[in-house]
Scaffold this active site. Structure first.
Site, PDB file in Angstrom:
ATOM      1  N   ILE A  74       1.009   6.901  -0.865  1.00 28.95           N
ATOM      2  CA  ILE A  74       0.477   6.163   0.132  1.00 28.95           C
ATOM      3  C   ILE A  74      -1.170   5.811  -0.574  1.00 28.95           C
ATOM      4  CG2 ILE A  74      -0.304   6.027   2.440  1.00 28.95           C
ATOM      5  CD1 ILE A  74       1.780   8.030   2.896  1.00 28.95           C
ATOM      6  N   CYS A  75      -1.544   4.392  -0.472  1.00 25.49           N
ATOM      7  CA  CYS A  75      -2.928   4.213  -0.735  1.00 25.49           C
ATOM      8  C   CYS A  75      -3.633   3.973   0.584  1.00 25.49           C
ATOM      9  CB  CYS A  75      -2.942   2.804  -1.610  1.00 25.49           C
ATOM     10  SG  CYS A  75      -4.639   2.323  -1.852  1.00 25.49           S
ATOM     11  N   LEU A  76      -4.212   4.936   1.016  1.00 28.29           N
ATOM     12  CA  LEU A  76      -5.098   5.014   2.407  1.00 28.29           C
ATOM     13  C   LEU A  76      -6.198   5.833   1.910  1.00 28.29           C
ATOM     14  CD1 LEU A  76      -5.153   4.204   5.472  1.00 28.29           C
ATOM     15  CD2 LEU A  76      -3.917   6.334   6.007  1.00 28.29           C
ATOM     16  N   ASN A 131       0.871  -1.296   0.012  1.00 29.99           N
ATOM     17  CA  ASN A 131      -0.026   0.201  -0.123  1.00 29.99           C
ATOM     18  C   ASN A 131       0.933   1.329  -0.104  1.00 29.99           C
ATOM     19  OD1 ASN A 131      -1.596  -2.138   2.230  1.00 29.99           O
ATOM     20  ND2 ASN A 131      -2.428  -1.563   0.151  1.00 29.99           N
TER      21      ASN A 131
END
Length: 185
Positions: A115-117, A108
Site C-alpha cells: 500500500i502506498c499511503l 496505490n
C-alpha cells in the site's frame, strides 16, 4: 470488545499495591504499545467510518486486526476489501504494518497487497509520514480514503493501473469491476 482493557483493570485490581514478589509483577507488566492500543481501539470503534468494519480475531491481541472497507461510491463501489494490520512492539514510534489481502486493481495498492499511503511510511521527506501523534483511527480513515479522495493517479505504486486509467478510463472501470466480481465480493 475491550477485553484487554477489562483484563488490564482486573490485573491491576488483583495486584493492588506493590506486592512483595517482584518477579510476579514483572510477568504482569503491560507494554506501552498495549496500553496505547486499549485507548486507541476504543476511540477507533467510536469513530469508525460507515464504510469500514474492524475485526479482532483474538480480542486479547489488540495489536492484530482486520479491516474491511466497502466503498459506497466511486470506482470501487460494491467491493469488499480486506486489510490486515499488525502493530509492532515499537509502536507508536513506528507505524503499523498494513497489507491488503484482497486482490485489487488500484494505482496505490499493488496486486500483492503493498500500500502506498504516506502516513504508513516511517520516514517521509514531506512530513506527511508516520509520527507518534498519529493513531489507528488515522490509518483506518486513510485506508478508507484510498477509495475516494486519496485515490492518486499522479504518484502511483501500481504504475500499470495508473497508466491504464490515463489511457482509457472506461476500460479501467471495467477492469476494476471485473476484479471486484472475482476477488472482492
Amino acid at each position: 470488545m475491550l477485553t484487554l482493557a477489562s483484563k488490564l483493570k482486573r490485573d491491576d485490581g488483583v495486584r493492588g499495591p506493590r506486592a512483595s514478589n517482584p518477579a510476579s509483577d514483572s510477568t504482569r507488566r503491560v507494554s506501552v504499545r498495549d496500553k496505547l492500543l486499549v485507548k486507541e481501539v476504543a476511540d477507533l470503534e467510536a469513530n469508525l467510518p460507515s464504510t469500514c468494519k474492524v475485526n479482532f480475531p483474538d480480542p486479547n491481541k489488540l495489536h492484530y486486526f482486520q479491516l474491511t472497507v466497502t466503498p459506497d461510491e466511486g470506482y470501487y463501489q460494491g467491493g469488499k476489501f480486506l486489510f490486515e494490520t499488525e502493530v509492532p512492539d515499537a509502536y507508536n514510534m513506528v507505524p503499523p504494518k498494513v497489507k491488503c489481502l484482497t486482490r485489487i486493481w488500484h494505482p496505490n495498492i499493488t496486486e500483492t497487497g503493498e500500500i502506498c499511503l504516506s502516513l504508513l511510511r516511517e520516514h517521509s521527506i514531506d512530513g506527511t509520514g508516520w509520527a507518534p501523534t498519529r493513531t489507528l483511527k488515522d490509518i483506518v480513515w486513510g485506508l478508507n480514503s484510498l477509495f475516494t479522495d486519496l485515490l492518486n493517479f499522479d504518484d502511483p505504486l501500481n504504475i500499470e493501473a495508473a497508466e491504464h486509467h490515463l489511457r482509457d478510463k472506461e476500460d479501467f472501470r471495467n477492469k476494476v469491476e471485473d476484479y471486484i466480481k472475482r476477488y472482492a465480493r
